[in-house]
Design a protein around this motif. Structure first.
Motif, PDB file in Angstrom:
ATOM      1  N   PHE A  61     -27.200 -14.572 -24.827  1.00  0.00           N
ATOM      2  CA  PHE A  61     -26.125 -15.410 -24.296  1.00  0.00           C
ATOM      3  C   PHE A  61     -26.696 -16.683 -23.664  1.00  0.00           C
ATOM      4  O   PHE A  61     -26.156 -17.773 -23.855  1.00  0.00           O
ATOM      5  CB  PHE A  61     -25.313 -14.618 -23.254  1.00  0.00           C
ATOM      6  N   ILE A  62     -27.807 -16.514 -22.915  1.00  0.00           N
ATOM      7  CA  ILE A  62     -28.403 -17.687 -22.265  1.00  0.00           C
ATOM      8  C   ILE A  62     -28.868 -18.698 -23.302  1.00  0.00           C
ATOM      9  O   ILE A  62     -28.648 -19.911 -23.161  1.00  0.00           O
ATOM     10  CB  ILE A  62     -29.577 -17.259 -21.364  1.00  0.00           C
ATOM     11  N   GLN A  63     -29.476 -18.221 -24.373  1.00  0.00           N
ATOM     12  CA  GLN A  63     -29.950 -19.137 -25.409  1.00  0.00           C
ATOM     13  C   GLN A  63     -28.788 -19.824 -26.119  1.00  0.00           C
ATOM     14  O   GLN A  63     -28.801 -21.043 -26.338  1.00  0.00           O
ATOM     15  CB  GLN A  63     -30.808 -18.381 -26.421  1.00  0.00           C
ATOM     16  N   LYS A  64     -27.753 -19.033 -26.457  1.00  0.00           N
ATOM     17  CA  LYS A  64     -26.590 -19.587 -27.155  1.00  0.00           C
ATOM     18  C   LYS A  64     -25.853 -20.592 -26.277  1.00  0.00           C
ATOM     19  O   LYS A  64     -25.529 -21.708 -26.715  1.00  0.00           O
ATOM     20  CB  LYS A  64     -25.655 -18.452 -27.555  1.00  0.00           C
ATOM     21  N   ALA A  65     -25.594 -20.198 -25.014  1.00  0.00           N
ATOM     22  CA  ALA A  65     -24.883 -21.090 -24.104  1.00  0.00           C
ATOM     23  C   ALA A  65     -25.700 -22.346 -23.826  1.00  0.00           C
ATOM     24  O   ALA A  65     -25.151 -23.447 -23.711  1.00  0.00           O
ATOM     25  CB  ALA A  65     -24.572 -20.360 -22.790  1.00  0.00           C
ATOM     26  N   GLY A  66     -27.005 -22.205 -23.713  1.00  0.00           N
ATOM     27  CA  GLY A  66     -27.841 -23.372 -23.483  1.00  0.00           C
ATOM     28  C   GLY A  66     -27.760 -24.363 -24.618  1.00  0.00           C
ATOM     29  O   GLY A  66     -27.705 -25.582 -24.401  1.00  0.00           O
TER      30      GLY A  66
ATOM     31  N   SER B 166     -22.688 -22.195 -13.790  1.00  0.00           N
ATOM     32  CA  SER B 166     -22.610 -20.748 -14.053  1.00  0.00           C
ATOM     33  C   SER B 166     -23.803 -20.292 -14.895  1.00  0.00           C
ATOM     34  O   SER B 166     -24.397 -19.230 -14.648  1.00  0.00           O
ATOM     35  CB  SER B 166     -21.289 -20.430 -14.774  1.00  0.00           C
ATOM     36  N   LEU B 167     -24.149 -21.100 -15.914  1.00  0.00           N
ATOM     37  CA  LEU B 167     -25.287 -20.750 -16.762  1.00  0.00           C
ATOM     38  C   LEU B 167     -26.591 -20.743 -15.949  1.00  0.00           C
ATOM     39  O   LEU B 167     -27.443 -19.871 -16.124  1.00  0.00           O
ATOM     40  CB  LEU B 167     -25.388 -21.745 -17.913  1.00  0.00           C
ATOM     41  N   SER B 168     -26.723 -21.695 -15.016  1.00  0.00           N
ATOM     42  CA  SER B 168     -27.930 -21.755 -14.188  1.00  0.00           C
ATOM     43  C   SER B 168     -28.044 -20.535 -13.287  1.00  0.00           C
ATOM     44  O   SER B 168     -29.133 -19.970 -13.122  1.00  0.00           O
ATOM     45  CB  SER B 168     -27.907 -23.042 -13.351  1.00  0.00           C
ATOM     46  N   ARG B 169     -26.908 -20.085 -12.689  1.00  0.00           N
ATOM     47  CA  ARG B 169     -26.944 -18.885 -11.834  1.00  0.00           C
ATOM     48  C   ARG B 169     -27.329 -17.661 -12.648  1.00  0.00           C
ATOM     49  O   ARG B 169     -28.137 -16.831 -12.217  1.00  0.00           O
ATOM     50  CB  ARG B 169     -25.586 -18.681 -11.170  1.00  0.00           C
ATOM     51  N   LEU B 170     -26.762 -17.536 -13.857  1.00  0.00           N
ATOM     52  CA  LEU B 170     -27.077 -16.389 -14.707  1.00  0.00           C
ATOM     53  C   LEU B 170     -28.554 -16.406 -15.116  1.00  0.00           C
ATOM     54  O   LEU B 170     -29.245 -15.371 -15.071  1.00  0.00           O
ATOM     55  CB  LEU B 170     -26.188 -16.421 -15.957  1.00  0.00           C
ATOM     56  N   LYS B 171     -29.041 -17.568 -15.486  1.00  0.00           N
ATOM     57  CA  LYS B 171     -30.434 -17.678 -15.926  1.00  0.00           C
ATOM     58  C   LYS B 171     -31.401 -17.353 -14.792  1.00  0.00           C
ATOM     59  O   LYS B 171     -32.397 -16.635 -14.987  1.00  0.00           O
ATOM     60  CB  LYS B 171     -30.691 -19.095 -16.441  1.00  0.00           C
ATOM     61  N   THR B 172     -31.100 -17.831 -13.567  1.00  0.00           N
ATOM     62  CA  THR B 172     -31.961 -17.555 -12.414  1.00  0.00           C
ATOM     63  C   THR B 172     -31.988 -16.070 -12.097  1.00  0.00           C
ATOM     64  O   THR B 172     -33.055 -15.476 -11.850  1.00  0.00           O
ATOM     65  CB  THR B 172     -31.471 -18.346 -11.197  1.00  0.00           C
ATOM     66  N   ALA B 173     -30.777 -15.408 -12.111  1.00  0.00           N
ATOM     67  CA  ALA B 173     -30.716 -13.973 -11.814  1.00  0.00           C
ATOM     68  C   ALA B 173     -31.460 -13.163 -12.864  1.00  0.00           C
ATOM     69  O   ALA B 173     -32.182 -12.198 -12.540  1.00  0.00           O
ATOM     70  CB  ALA B 173     -29.243 -13.526 -11.733  1.00  0.00           C
ATOM     71  N   TRP B 174     -31.323 -13.571 -14.130  1.00  0.00           N
ATOM     72  CA  TRP B 174     -31.990 -12.823 -15.207  1.00  0.00           C
ATOM     73  C   TRP B 174     -33.516 -12.992 -15.121  1.00  0.00           C
ATOM     74  O   TRP B 174     -34.268 -12.030 -15.275  1.00  0.00           O
ATOM     75  CB  TRP B 174     -31.468 -13.341 -16.543  1.00  0.00           C
ATOM     76  N   GLU B 175     -34.005 -14.217 -14.868  1.00  0.00           N
ATOM     77  CA  GLU B 175     -35.448 -14.455 -14.752  1.00  0.00           C
ATOM     78  C   GLU B 175     -36.033 -13.729 -13.554  1.00  0.00           C
ATOM     79  O   GLU B 175     -37.145 -13.177 -13.633  1.00  0.00           O
ATOM     80  CB  GLU B 175     -35.715 -15.959 -14.628  1.00  0.00           C
ATOM     81  N   ASP B 176     -35.296 -13.685 -12.421  1.00  0.00           N
ATOM     82  CA  ASP B 176     -35.785 -12.965 -11.239  1.00  0.00           C
ATOM     83  C   ASP B 176     -35.905 -11.477 -11.539  1.00  0.00           C
ATOM     84  O   ASP B 176     -36.883 -10.818 -11.126  1.00  0.00           O
ATOM     85  CB  ASP B 176     -34.844 -13.184 -10.057  1.00  0.00           C
ATOM     86  N   ASP B 177     -34.897 -10.927 -12.268  1.00  0.00           N
ATOM     87  CA  ASP B 177     -34.938  -9.502 -12.618  1.00  0.00           C
ATOM     88  C   ASP B 177     -36.120  -9.196 -13.539  1.00  0.00           C
ATOM     89  O   ASP B 177     -36.838  -8.206 -13.346  1.00  0.00           O
ATOM     90  CB  ASP B 177     -33.617  -9.111 -13.289  1.00  0.00           C
ATOM     91  N   GLN B 178     -36.324 -10.068 -14.534  1.00  0.00           N
ATOM     92  CA  GLN B 178     -37.435  -9.857 -15.455  1.00  0.00           C
ATOM     93  C   GLN B 178     -38.785  -9.961 -14.728  1.00  0.00           C
ATOM     94  O   GLN B 178     -39.708  -9.168 -14.963  1.00  0.00           O
ATOM     95  CB  GLN B 178     -37.382 -10.907 -16.582  1.00  0.00           C
ATOM     96  N   GLU B 179     -38.931 -10.939 -13.826  1.00  0.00           N
ATOM     97  CA  GLU B 179     -40.171 -11.107 -13.082  1.00  0.00           C
ATOM     98  C   GLU B 179     -40.448  -9.901 -12.198  1.00  0.00           C
ATOM     99  O   GLU B 179     -41.593  -9.439 -12.086  1.00  0.00           O
ATOM    100  CB  GLU B 179     -40.100 -12.386 -12.237  1.00  0.00           C
ATOM    101  N   ALA B 180     -39.399  -9.362 -11.551  1.00  0.00           N
ATOM    102  CA  ALA B 180     -39.583  -8.184 -10.691  1.00  0.00           C
ATOM    103  C   ALA B 180     -40.025  -6.975 -11.509  1.00  0.00           C
ATOM    104  O   ALA B 180     -40.902  -6.197 -11.084  1.00  0.00           O
ATOM    105  CB  ALA B 180     -38.282  -7.889  -9.941  1.00  0.00           C
ATOM    106  N   GLN B 181     -39.439  -6.799 -12.710  1.00  0.00           N
ATOM    107  CA  GLN B 181     -39.836  -5.673 -13.563  1.00  0.00           C
ATOM    108  C   GLN B 181     -41.290  -5.832 -14.035  1.00  0.00           C
ATOM    109  O   GLN B 181     -42.056  -4.853 -14.067  1.00  0.00           O
ATOM    110  CB  GLN B 181     -38.891  -5.585 -14.771  1.00  0.00           C
ATOM    111  N   ARG B 182     -41.668  -7.068 -14.425  1.00  0.00           N
ATOM    112  CA  ARG B 182     -43.051  -7.297 -14.852  1.00  0.00           C
ATOM    113  C   ARG B 182     -44.027  -7.044 -13.707  1.00  0.00           C
ATOM    114  O   ARG B 182     -45.117  -6.491 -13.916  1.00  0.00           O
ATOM    115  CB  ARG B 182     -43.215  -8.741 -15.364  1.00  0.00           C
TER     116      ARG B 182
END
Length: 712
Positions: A284-289, A649-665
């Motif tokens: 979704f982030i890629q498509k919306a971007g 909205s896209l920026s908030r979603l992208k930030t939340a998703w990147e933070d989640d991915q970074e925490a998992q890594r």
């Protein structure tokens, strides 16, 4: 005993010096202060280190011969004794007790241990220093310094020094010395009081040394055990400290992992607030971007077209007007290029043509003038050469006459000398006749007739001298006067020729200078003619090129000739001014600065309608792209209604998703690094049971490991 070799490593004036001795006899001689006495002092100190004091300078020999370079005195001596070759190595200390001495048996390859406090000389000679100096070592004739108690030895030394016969007055001394020596050490070196005492002393010294070594070894073992125990205790303490630090580090790693798990859980809860499954968020982030970028590009294009449409102003220009302006501009550029080509190529070639032609004319005039000078001075030059020949002939005649006069003068001188000799001879005969006549007269008085005969002889000699002297003719002229007259005439001819030549010299010089000038001008004229030919060829090519350039343009210019170069400059300037004025007027009519702006204005007029149509298309495309983007975020809360809100909205979603991915890594990386696989609850329970503490720093652990390595 026979000394073979001395090596003075450092002794007095010597450094690394070696001297070998002849097996039969050795004589050492030299000037004062050259080292003879130093060599004798070295031999004495090698055999006897304890020298006492020098009565004159209050110094021992070892101090007297301290090396000049500041090193310790040292050296070796090789000698043969009893058929065995020995070498003594000695390094001299401050006293005899601090000397380092080694005696080597080179024949058998072993070291000889000297008895304690025994000198090398005592060991081999069985004599102390005084005995050695009184028997085998005589430093200077008459310098014996023994006391009066040993008159026999003193007499022996005196006999040796004065007569050279060692048997004279020495038998008693030798016998007494042998008896004393053999009582101490037998001839076979195995018996005697000194041998027994030496053996006993050696045994006691060996036992004492063995006891000292055993005691030293035992003390060393005790010290080693104490040191080992301390090292072991220290090593255990350090290992315990490292073990405790390992536990604290593991606890710190578990705490860090727990913190990472808590953070990852919080980030995941934040991501779950968005209306889509976590697995679909990346797509979704890629498509919306992509959609947002497309909408932004469409809006930017619309904005640019709007600005262009609003800023453009219409300037009415038709096709014929544009063609006329371009034609004038082309004509102006062509004339400017033609002027540049003329000033840099054509005109310089014409000027060179004129210069080379004028140079030829000047050289021709100069050549003609010099030839006239040559013709005008030719007669004077010929006359000068004739007088020169006369002068040369007169000079040669003068030299020949001088030679003849010299020969005649020599002949006259010889004749005069011969005449003088003959006159002196006749004069001597006259004097002799007078003397004989006088003697005859005296004898006639004394002895009678015999005296008269002698007087007659004297008279005859006198008459002969007088007659012949009167007959000697004077020396004649011998032709010298005639030769002198000829010489005077020749010198007059030389004077006249010299005066004539001096009066003609300026014209002769002018004639020679003119001939030289003709030669140089002729050479220069040939070169100038060659240059003119080249200049003419270049000018013809330039004229052909000029005509080709004129054929490509419609403007009429006056005919170009080599004599009218300046007129063409004026014509070109006038033509350029005329064309530029026409072009400037046409540009001013449309209120544009230059031809490029004129053409742009024409193109702008034609493109105006195309821009308006493109603006309408861009407006519709931008609205469609914005609607597509807003539709993608219809389920978001709050729901975006504009492209800007959609981007937020896209920026908030992208930030939340990147933070989640970074925490998992971060959690996965920590688990891979420390190997801990416990979940959050297990980690919390284990940390609640552990003791707290501060782990060691890396430098502290490194220091402890270094200490363990050093302890072994």
């Amino acid at each position: 005993m026979r000394i073979n070799e001395l090596h003075l490593q450092d002794f007095g004036m010597f450094h690394d010096y070696t001297i070998s001795f002849d097996p039969q006899a050795q004589l050492i001689y030299g000037d004062n202060e050259q080292g003879k006495t130093t060599l004798m002092g070295f031999i004495m100190l090698m055999f006897y280190g304890d020298q006492g004091r020098n009565s004159k300078f209050n110094l021992t020999l070892r101090k007297k011969y301290m090396p000049w370079n500041g090193n310790k005195s040292a050296g070796t001596m090789t000698f043969i004794s009893g058929g065995i070759t020995y070498r003594v190595e000695k390094e001299f200390g401050g006293t005899q007790r601090t000397d380092r001495v080694r005696v080597l048996n080179l024949t058998e390859g072993k070291e000889i241990k000297l008895p304690d406090q025994e000198e090398v000389g005592q060991y081999f000679f069985h004599l102390d220093r005084d005995g050695f100096e009184k028997t085998g070592f005589i430093s200077t004739v008459g310098a014996f310094d023994g006391d009066d108690k040993d008159q026999v030895t003193a007499q022996l030394v005196q006999n040796l020094a004065q007569t050279g016969d060692e048997d004279v007055s020495s038998e008693v001394v030798v016998k007494r010395l042998d008896d004393a020596r053999f009582s101490l050490v037998s001839r076979n070196q195995k018996n005697g009081r000194l041998v027994d005492a030496q053996a006993q002393l050696t045994n006691l010294q060996d036992e004492q040394q063995a006891t000292k070594e055993l005691l030293t070894e035992q003390n060393q073992h005790v010290d080693d055990l104490k040191t080992l125990a301390k090292k072991r205790q220290k090593r255990d303490q350090l290992k315990e400290q490292l073990s405790k630090d390992d536990e604290l580090r593991k606890m710190a790693q578990r705490q860090q992992l727990l913190n990472a798990l808590v953070e990852s859980k919080h980030k995941h809860q934040t991501l779950s607030q968005f209306p889509m499954a976590p697995n679909d968020i990346s797509d979704f982030i890629q498509k919306a971007g992509n959609k947002v970028s497309a909408a932004r590009d469409a809006r930017a294009e619309l904005k640019g077209l709007s600005a262009d449409t609003e800023s453009q102003q219409h300037i009415p220009i038709n096709q014929e007007e544009l063609a006329a302006v371009k034609q004038q501009d082309k004509m102006l550029k062509t004339l400017s290029n033609l002027q540049q080509s003329y000033s840099t190529m054509t005109k310089p070639l014409g000027e060179k043509y004129n210069q080379t032609q004028q140079h030829i004319t000047d050289l021709s005039d100069q050549l003609a003038a010099q030839k006239q000078t040559i013709e005008a001075t030719k007669a004077d030059t010929d006359q000068y050469n004739q007088w020169h020949d006369k002068l040369e002939q007169a000079y040669q005649s003068e030299q020949a006459l001088k030679v003849q006069l010299g020969v005649l003068a020599e002949q006259t001188k010889a004749a005069e000398e011969a005449r003088s000799d003959r006159q002196r001879s006749m004069q001597n005969a006259t004097i002799a006749g007078v003397v004989i006549a006088v003697i005859g007269l005296i004898l006639s008085v004394v002895i009678g007739v015999a005296g008269i005969g002698v007087a007659a002889v004297g008279a005859a000699v006198l008459i002969y001298g007088i007659v012949n002297r009167s007959r000697i003719a004077p020396v004649g002229d011998n032709g010298q006067s005639a030769l002198t007259d000829q010489l005077t005439q020749t010198q007059n001819v030389e004077k006249e020729a010299t005066e004539k030549m001096a009066s003609l010299q300026p014209k002769v010089d002018a004639h020679g200078q003119a001939e030289n000038t003709v030669q140089s001008v002729t050479v220069e004229l040939r070169s100038a003619q060659q240059n003119f030919a080249e200049a003419d060829q270049a000018w013809q090519k330039a004229m052909a090129n000029w005509q080709n350039q004129l054929s490509t343009m419609a403007y009429q210019l006056p005919e170009l000739t080599v004599t009218r170069l300046g007129e063409m400059d004026d014509a070109l300037k006038q033509a350029i001014k005329q064309v530029r004025d026409i072009l400037t007027a046409k540009l001013a009519e449309k209120k544009v600065a230059d031809v490029a702006a004129y053409e742009v204005a024409f193109q702008t007029q034609n493109a105006q309608e195309k821009r308006l149509a493109a603006h309408d298309r861009a407006k519709h495309a931008a609205q469609d792209a914005e609607n597509t983007v807003v539709a993608l975020f219809k389920d978001f809360v709050p729901k975006p209604t504009t492209i800007a809100e959609s981007e937020q909205s896209l920026s908030r979603l992208k930030t939340a998703w990147e933070d989640d991915q970074e925490a998992q890594r971060k959690v996965a990386h920590m688990r891979a690094a420390n190997g801990i696989q416990d979940d959050q609850a297990q980690l919390e329970d284990s940390l609640a049971q552990q003791e707290t503490g501060t782990p060691l720093t890396d430098n502290e652990r490194r220091d402890i490991n270094d200490q363990l390595t050093s302890l072994g």
